[in-house]
Motif scaffolding. Structure first.
Motif, mmCIF file in Angstrom:
data_model
loop_
_atom_site.group_PDB
_atom_site.id
_atom_site.type_symbol
_atom_site.label_atom_id
_atom_site.label_comp_id
_atom_site.label_asym_id
_atom_site.label_seq_id
_atom_site.Cartn_x
_atom_site.Cartn_y
_atom_site.Cartn_z
ATOM 1 N N SER A 185 0.839 -1.193 0.000
ATOM 2 C CA SER A 185 0.000 0.000 0.000
ATOM 3 C C SER A 185 0.875 1.245 0.000
ATOM 4 O O SER A 185 1.986 1.250 0.524
ATOM 5 C CB SER A 185 -0.905 0.019 1.235
ATOM 6 O OG SER A 185 -1.700 -1.141 1.281
ATOM 7 N N GLU A 195 2.190 5.206 -1.844
ATOM 8 C CA GLU A 195 2.997 5.695 -2.952
ATOM 9 C C GLU A 195 4.471 5.353 -2.775
ATOM 10 O O GLU A 195 5.186 5.087 -3.723
ATOM 11 C CB GLU A 195 2.826 7.216 -3.048
ATOM 12 C CG GLU A 195 3.575 7.871 -4.198
ATOM 13 C CD GLU A 195 2.970 7.524 -5.549
ATOM 14 O OE1 GLU A 195 3.679 7.663 -6.559
ATOM 15 O OE2 GLU A 195 1.795 7.105 -5.598
ATOM 16 N N ARG A 216 5.673 2.033 -4.264
ATOM 17 C CA ARG A 216 5.639 2.005 -5.715
ATOM 18 C C ARG A 216 6.848 2.755 -6.284
ATOM 19 O O ARG A 216 7.478 2.315 -7.223
ATOM 20 C CB ARG A 216 4.323 2.625 -6.220
ATOM 21 C CG ARG A 216 4.230 2.668 -7.716
ATOM 22 C CD ARG A 216 2.800 2.818 -8.200
ATOM 23 N NE ARG A 216 2.196 4.055 -7.775
ATOM 24 C CZ ARG A 216 1.147 4.134 -6.946
ATOM 25 N NH1 ARG A 216 0.619 3.041 -6.458
ATOM 26 N NH2 ARG A 216 0.638 5.294 -6.603
ATOM 27 N N THR A 253 3.299 -1.951 -12.731
ATOM 28 C CA THR A 253 2.086 -2.236 -13.508
ATOM 29 C C THR A 253 2.397 -2.519 -14.971
ATOM 30 O O THR A 253 1.729 -3.334 -15.610
ATOM 31 C CB THR A 253 1.084 -1.068 -13.409
ATOM 32 O OG1 THR A 253 1.717 0.144 -13.810
ATOM 33 C CG2 THR A 253 0.576 -0.925 -11.987
ATOM 34 N N ASP A 284 -8.795 -5.109 1.810
ATOM 35 C CA ASP A 284 -8.603 -3.765 1.270
ATOM 36 C C ASP A 284 -7.841 -3.830 -0.050
ATOM 37 O O ASP A 284 -6.877 -4.590 -0.188
ATOM 38 C CB ASP A 284 -7.838 -2.891 2.267
ATOM 39 C CG ASP A 284 -6.467 -3.457 2.603
ATOM 40 O OD1 ASP A 284 -6.419 -4.620 3.052
ATOM 41 O OD2 ASP A 284 -5.451 -2.758 2.390
ATOM 42 N N SER A 290 -5.510 -1.825 -2.304
ATOM 43 C CA SER A 290 -4.643 -0.653 -2.281
ATOM 44 C C SER A 290 -4.608 0.017 -3.648
ATOM 45 O O SER A 290 -5.080 -0.521 -4.652
ATOM 46 C CB SER A 290 -3.222 -1.064 -1.868
ATOM 47 O OG SER A 290 -2.651 -1.906 -2.854
ATOM 48 N N ASP A 291 -4.008 1.216 -3.670
ATOM 49 C CA ASP A 291 -3.905 1.960 -4.933
ATOM 50 C C ASP A 291 -3.116 1.176 -5.973
ATOM 51 O O ASP A 291 -3.472 1.142 -7.147
ATOM 52 C CB ASP A 291 -3.239 3.324 -4.693
ATOM 53 C CG ASP A 291 -4.114 4.256 -3.876
ATOM 54 O OD1 ASP A 291 -5.336 3.995 -3.813
ATOM 55 O OD2 ASP A 291 -3.586 5.228 -3.304
ATOM 56 N N GLU A 292 -2.022 0.538 -5.534
ATOM 57 C CA GLU A 292 -1.199 -0.206 -6.485
ATOM 58 C C GLU A 292 -1.932 -1.451 -6.992
ATOM 59 O O GLU A 292 -1.837 -1.792 -8.176
ATOM 60 C CB GLU A 292 0.136 -0.610 -5.849
ATOM 61 C CG GLU A 292 1.114 -1.163 -6.884
ATOM 62 C CD GLU A 292 2.489 -1.436 -6.313
ATOM 63 O OE1 GLU A 292 3.465 -1.341 -7.071
ATOM 64 O OE2 GLU A 292 2.584 -1.747 -5.109
ATOM 65 N N LYS A 329 -5.194 -1.701 -7.255
ATOM 66 C CA LYS A 329 -6.209 -1.189 -8.180
ATOM 67 C C LYS A 329 -5.582 -0.862 -9.530
ATOM 68 O O LYS A 329 -6.135 -1.173 -10.588
ATOM 69 C CB LYS A 329 -6.895 0.052 -7.617
ATOM 70 C CG LYS A 329 -8.039 0.561 -8.489
ATOM 71 C CD LYS A 329 -8.678 1.807 -7.918
ATOM 72 C CE LYS A 329 -9.886 2.214 -8.757
ATOM 73 N NZ LYS A 329 -9.589 2.377 -10.181
ATOM 74 N N GLY A 330 -4.383 -0.220 -9.499
ATOM 75 C CA GLY A 330 -3.689 0.085 -10.753
ATOM 76 C C GLY A 330 -3.311 -1.177 -11.506
ATOM 77 O O GLY A 330 -3.358 -1.221 -12.739
ATOM 78 N N ASP A 386 -6.376 -2.569 -13.097
ATOM 79 C CA ASP A 386 -6.728 -1.723 -14.244
ATOM 80 C C ASP A 386 -5.974 -2.140 -15.507
ATOM 81 O O ASP A 386 -6.544 -2.120 -16.611
ATOM 82 C CB ASP A 386 -6.452 -0.250 -13.939
ATOM 83 C CG ASP A 386 -7.468 0.336 -12.967
ATOM 84 O OD1 ASP A 386 -8.538 -0.266 -12.794
ATOM 85 O OD2 ASP A 386 -7.177 1.402 -12.377
ATOM 86 N N THR A 411 -13.908 -2.100 -8.567
ATOM 87 C CA THR A 411 -12.555 -2.014 -9.131
ATOM 88 C C THR A 411 -12.501 -2.507 -10.566
ATOM 89 O O THR A 411 -11.854 -1.894 -11.426
ATOM 90 C CB THR A 411 -11.569 -2.838 -8.271
ATOM 91 O OG1 THR A 411 -11.675 -2.420 -6.913
ATOM 92 C CG2 THR A 411 -10.145 -2.632 -8.759
#
Length: 567
Positions: free
Chosen positions: A169, A171, A174, A182, A205, A207-209, A211-212, A215, A253
């Motif tokens: 989780s 920034e 990453r 990604t 949960d 996390s942003d990464e 989810k990316g 995607d 998501t």
């Protein structure tokens, strides 16, 4: 009644190796024709319109067409990715790291080989027989976190497994990776036959990464299988809540109207901690293992599918680049016109879509494509080549359909099927499978014969099985039929019984006696019972009994028989 427990004398021949060769030869033939189609019709258009730049996808090489099916595992740290691989292989592998903390800090590719060793990423990327040369574009910072794990394995003879670093989780993690995580996942996803997305029942949960990462899997929804792992550590009520919460999160998501298929269970070799949902977990694991087992047989179709997807994208890119080229002025105002076209890209896409009757799903992501266009000069673009477009159209309307005709079809005559698949594959359609694990003891179904390698005597009424020797003799023929997750499908089991030549009414009664758990599938023990009954009727002329003698019922199924009043 005692005569009924005499040993059956027949068995089935082992055609597994022959069938494997048939399927491998067919896949190799299709791969060779796909290479020819790609080099002749697709590659020239990719080079002309810089497909590798706009889609960040290198030109395909021969070894990528010849590669084994790939299975990629993705998930946050400590969801059980590496443990799942270990469960599949049935053993440890070089470079394995398992723990509750983030342990797998690199991309690991597991490949079959004669000796156990790890191969550094830089060496792996230039190996002439492996499809990883395209990873060189991510640089030394990535290749230093990429390695191969080679070991002799019956599973890895059929597939290649890709273990990924645990997703964290925030920034900070990453940025500190040193490479674009990604984009690397996207590269592997393009080449994977199956993508397994794992979640921990205690950590839902996204996390942003993560989810990316999900995607960038857009367009590969057909390959994705979701797993809710470690579900045996919570009770039934909690599991319902967790399962619902995961589906809700995935719905937000994953941009798809369909609900994702989520397999629930505990996907490692250890016994379940909570037996409340043992039957559910066993059924879920069986379904997932079937998906994995049939990958080699689907490899040829997958290769065709991936090339068709690429051809459609190349064709659309050619129209886009050609259109942008025609809109540029001959002399003055080139930069201003280019900027105007980029700013108006949504309308440009709509114009091209209508003008050439293209599908919206074949267009590139507009945001990423726009950023790519800012780095190039439109005036340097090549115009549309009608010859190239005709070649691409022929790929979709002539070459690929002709190639599909080489695959088995329900319309084929038996003779044509034999030509396409080989005679052994006709009789054993499931024999070219990945040998996935089957652990009944994990689900509380103890293998009673494991305690004594020579079985039990007739004096031990609880453990004695009159067909134990038959089971050992028939095991090879059972495996030759290609059981998926330890079970023969209804169609495969039916075909075996039909070949005995017995009448339909006789086979119906034998099936009812043999399918003890009434699930429509034959496990190893039920297969042995069925073969025993067939032999008794055919070779010894005995009538089919109304019920199975107690000594013929496998010990693991006697409790079930007692519940139904069958013993």
């Amino acid at each position: 009644m005692a005569d009924w427990t005499n040993e059956p004398s027949t068995g089935l021949s082992n055609g597994s190796a022959s069938s494997s060769n048939d399927v491998a030869d067919r896949t190799a033939m299709i791969a060779a024709r796909l290479k020819s189609i790609y080099k002749k019709s697709v590659l020239p258009v990719e080079k002309r319109h810089r497909y590798d730049y706009f889609y960040e996808s290198p030109f395909l090489t021969d070894v990528e067409f010849d590669a084994k099916p790939q299975v990629m595992l993705i998930g946050q740290y400590s969801v059980g990715k590496t443990s799942f691989i270990r469960y599949l292989l049935g053993r440890d592998f070089p470079g394995q790291r398992i723990g509750p903390e983030p342990t797998t800090d690199r991309f690991t590719v597991l490949i079959n080989g004669p000796e156990e060793r790890t191969i550094p990423g830089n060496a792996l990327s230039v190996h002439p027989d492996l499809p990883f040369r395209g990873l060189e574009r991510f640089g030394v910072s990535f290749l230093s976190r990429f390695e191969g794990s080679q070991l002799p394995s019956s599973v890895l003879k059929s597939v290649t497994l890709v273990d990924t670093p645990g997703i964290l989780s925030g920034e900070k993690q990453r940025v500190n990776r040193g490479y674009d995580f990604t984009k690397v996942v996207s590269w592997f996803a393009d080449r994977a036959d199956l993508i397994i997305l794992l979640f921990d029942a205690h950590k839902l949960d996204i996390s942003d990464e993560l989810k990316g990462t999900i995607d960038v899997l857009k367009g590969h929804e057909d390959k994705i299988r979701c797993i809710l792992n470690k579900a045996d550590q919570i009770d039934r009520q909690q599991l319902m809540r967790v399962y619902g919460a995961l589906l809700w999160s995935l719905g937000k998501t994953m941009s798809s109207p369909e609900v994702a298929r989520v397999y629930v269970g505990s996907f490692w070799q250890e016994p379940l901690r909570n037996m409340d949902n043992a039957e559910l977990f066993e059924a879920e694991e069986r379904d997932l293992m079937k998906d994995l087992a049939i990958l080699p047989r689907q490899s040829a179709v997958r290769k065709i599918n991936e090339l068709v997807k690429r051809v459609r994208k190349v064709k659309t890119l050619a129209y886009i680049i050609g259109y942008l080229k025609t809109q540029m002025p001959a002399l003055m105002g080139k930069e201003k016109k280019q900027q105007k076209l980029i700013n108006d890209l949504p309308n440009v896409f709509r114009t091209i879509l209508k003008k050439y009757n293209l599908a919206p799903g074949d267009f590139p992501d507009i945001t990423k494509f726009s950023s790519k266009l800012k780095e190039v000069q439109f005036s340097e673009f090549k115009s549309i080549s009608e010859k190239h477009l005709e070649e691409l159209e022929l790929c979709l309307t002539r070459d690929v359909p002709k190639l599909m005709e080489a695959l088995p079809s329900e319309k084929d005559t038996p003779e044509l099927l034999r030509q396409k698949m080989g005679s052994v594959a006709i009789s054993n359609p499931n024999s070219m499978n990945v040998p996935v694990p089957s652990r009944s003891d994990k689900f509380g179904k103890k293998n009673n014969n494991a305690a004594n390698p020579f079985g039990y005597s007739a004096d031990d009424e609880d453990q004695y099985w009159a067909l134990q020797d038959s089971a050992e003799r028939l095991r090879e023929s059972f495996e030759a039929l290609g059981p998926e997750g330890g079970f023969l499908s209804p169609q495969t089991a039916r075909d075996v019984l039909v070949k005995t030549g017995l009448g339909k009414d006789q086979l119906r009664r034998i099936w009812n006696l043999s399918d003890i758990d009434r699930d429509g599938f034959f496990d190893m023990e039920e297969y042995v019972v069925a073969m025993f009954l067939c032999d008794a009727v055919i070779q010894k002329g005995r009538p089919i009994p109304e019920s199975l003698p107690a000594t013929v019922v496998p010990p693991s199924k006697r409790a079930l028989m007692k519940e139904r009043g069958g013993l």
